[in-house]
Design a protein around this motif. Sequence first.
Motif, PDB file in Angstrom:
ATOM      1  N   GLU A 148     -18.883  26.608  -3.801  1.00 22.07           N
ATOM      2  CA  GLU A 148     -17.791  26.453  -3.214  1.00 22.07           C
ATOM      3  C   GLU A 148     -16.717  26.292  -3.961  1.00 22.07           C
ATOM      4  O   GLU A 148     -16.559  25.244  -4.756  1.00 22.07           O
ATOM      5  CB  GLU A 148     -17.874  25.468  -2.029  1.00 22.07           C
ATOM      6  CG  GLU A 148     -18.978  25.876  -0.911  1.00 22.07           C
ATOM      7  CD  GLU A 148     -18.175  26.870   0.150  1.00 22.07           C
ATOM      8  OE1 GLU A 148     -16.980  27.243   0.095  1.00 22.07           O
ATOM      9  OE2 GLU A 148     -18.801  27.125   1.127  1.00 22.07           O
ATOM     10  N   THR A 149     -15.409  26.778  -3.921  1.00 19.25           N
ATOM     11  CA  THR A 149     -14.022  26.428  -4.332  1.00 19.25           C
ATOM     12  C   THR A 149     -13.473  25.561  -3.508  1.00 19.25           C
ATOM     13  O   THR A 149     -13.127  25.852  -2.371  1.00 19.25           O
ATOM     14  CB  THR A 149     -13.278  27.786  -4.741  1.00 19.25           C
ATOM     15  OG1 THR A 149     -14.103  28.573  -5.508  1.00 19.25           O
ATOM     16  CG2 THR A 149     -11.962  27.308  -5.484  1.00 19.25           C
ATOM     17  N   ILE A 150     -13.239  24.468  -4.053  1.00 18.84           N
ATOM     18  CA  ILE A 150     -12.433  23.472  -3.067  1.00 18.84           C
ATOM     19  C   ILE A 150     -10.987  23.109  -3.718  1.00 18.84           C
ATOM     20  O   ILE A 150     -10.705  22.877  -4.714  1.00 18.84           O
ATOM     21  CB  ILE A 150     -13.352  22.003  -3.135  1.00 18.84           C
ATOM     22  CG1 ILE A 150     -14.496  22.065  -2.763  1.00 18.84           C
ATOM     23  CG2 ILE A 150     -12.410  20.820  -2.198  1.00 18.84           C
ATOM     24  CD1 ILE A 150     -14.902  22.491  -1.315  1.00 18.84           C
ATOM     25  N   ASN A 151     -10.012  23.072  -2.537  1.00 16.15           N
ATOM     26  CA  ASN A 151      -8.669  22.532  -3.033  1.00 16.15           C
ATOM     27  C   ASN A 151      -8.627  21.299  -2.290  1.00 16.15           C
ATOM     28  O   ASN A 151      -8.352  21.015  -1.225  1.00 16.15           O
ATOM     29  CB  ASN A 151      -7.796  23.591  -2.042  1.00 16.15           C
ATOM     30  CG  ASN A 151      -7.927  25.017  -2.746  1.00 16.15           C
ATOM     31  OD1 ASN A 151      -6.963  25.352  -3.479  1.00 16.15           O
ATOM     32  ND2 ASN A 151      -8.604  25.766  -2.253  1.00 16.15           N
ATOM     33  N   ASP A 152      -8.654  20.433  -3.142  1.00 19.40           N
ATOM     34  CA  ASP A 152      -8.679  18.886  -2.785  1.00 19.40           C
ATOM     35  C   ASP A 152      -7.203  18.497  -2.828  1.00 19.40           C
ATOM     36  O   ASP A 152      -6.598  18.711  -3.776  1.00 19.40           O
ATOM     37  CB  ASP A 152      -9.415  18.154  -3.838  1.00 19.40           C
ATOM     38  CG  ASP A 152      -9.507  16.700  -3.317  1.00 19.40           C
ATOM     39  OD1 ASP A 152     -10.655  16.281  -2.778  1.00 19.40           O
ATOM     40  OD2 ASP A 152      -8.594  15.802  -3.602  1.00 19.40           O
ATOM     41  N   VAL A 153      -6.615  17.783  -1.877  1.00 16.24           N
ATOM     42  CA  VAL A 153      -5.449  17.252  -1.473  1.00 16.24           C
ATOM     43  C   VAL A 153      -5.466  15.754  -1.593  1.00 16.24           C
ATOM     44  O   VAL A 153      -6.072  15.318  -0.608  1.00 16.24           O
ATOM     45  CB  VAL A 153      -4.536  17.902  -0.318  1.00 16.24           C
ATOM     46  CG1 VAL A 153      -3.105  17.259  -0.113  1.00 16.24           C
ATOM     47  CG2 VAL A 153      -4.568  19.287  -0.455  1.00 16.24           C
ATOM     48  N   ALA A 154      -4.642  14.981  -2.240  1.00 18.85           N
ATOM     49  CA  ALA A 154      -4.885  13.671  -2.153  1.00 18.85           C
ATOM     50  C   ALA A 154      -3.498  13.055  -1.939  1.00 18.85           C
ATOM     51  O   ALA A 154      -2.556  13.548  -2.667  1.00 18.85           O
ATOM     52  CB  ALA A 154      -5.338  13.109  -3.615  1.00 18.85           C
TER      53      ALA A 154
END
Length: 199
Positions: free
Chosen positions: A170-176
Amino acid sequence: MKKSFWRRILGGAGSVMNRTKIMGSEVKTSLWSQILDNIGSVMIRTKIMGIVTLGFVISILTVLAVTWHAYQDVTLILRDQLQQHGIAIGTTLATYAGNQTFSGNLSSLYRLIADICESDKDVAYVVILDADGVAAVQAFNENFKAEFLEKNPVLPGEPYHLQVFKIGHETINDVAVPILGDKIGIVRVGLTESSIMAT
């Protein structure tokens, strides 16, 4: 009289032989001209077929190139929309989490993030970290197998920080997103690109 008779016969035979030679050369000439005509027409047909084939190949390659560029453009647009969606979720949750953390009502916060993970197919996980970086509340999409979560630090003054990485396939776009300027903690929202790849 006999001589002239024989001369006429021999002369006639000679002319017949001459005609035969001429006709033979005409036959040879016409045969060669037919062969050359056939070769010429085959060459012309081959050239025409080559030009048509080349045109067809160029057309196909052009269509493929245009399609590939259009696909890349659409992918970039969809990825940008996905990231904006994650930023909106993270910002909203950071505001809500600040209020709930102060009131000590973490169970309602968990129900909210669990509902988000369940209802939004793009959301892989939501994790709310406290000031020490420990997960206070977290929820994962049932289809998502979290082996690990890479760090995604928010620099001072940043409203959010975005990082793209892989977890398994999986390609994850992580927003913090920081909660109250990172005084209380950080909201992490992970979005998969499965829906983008499916289009």
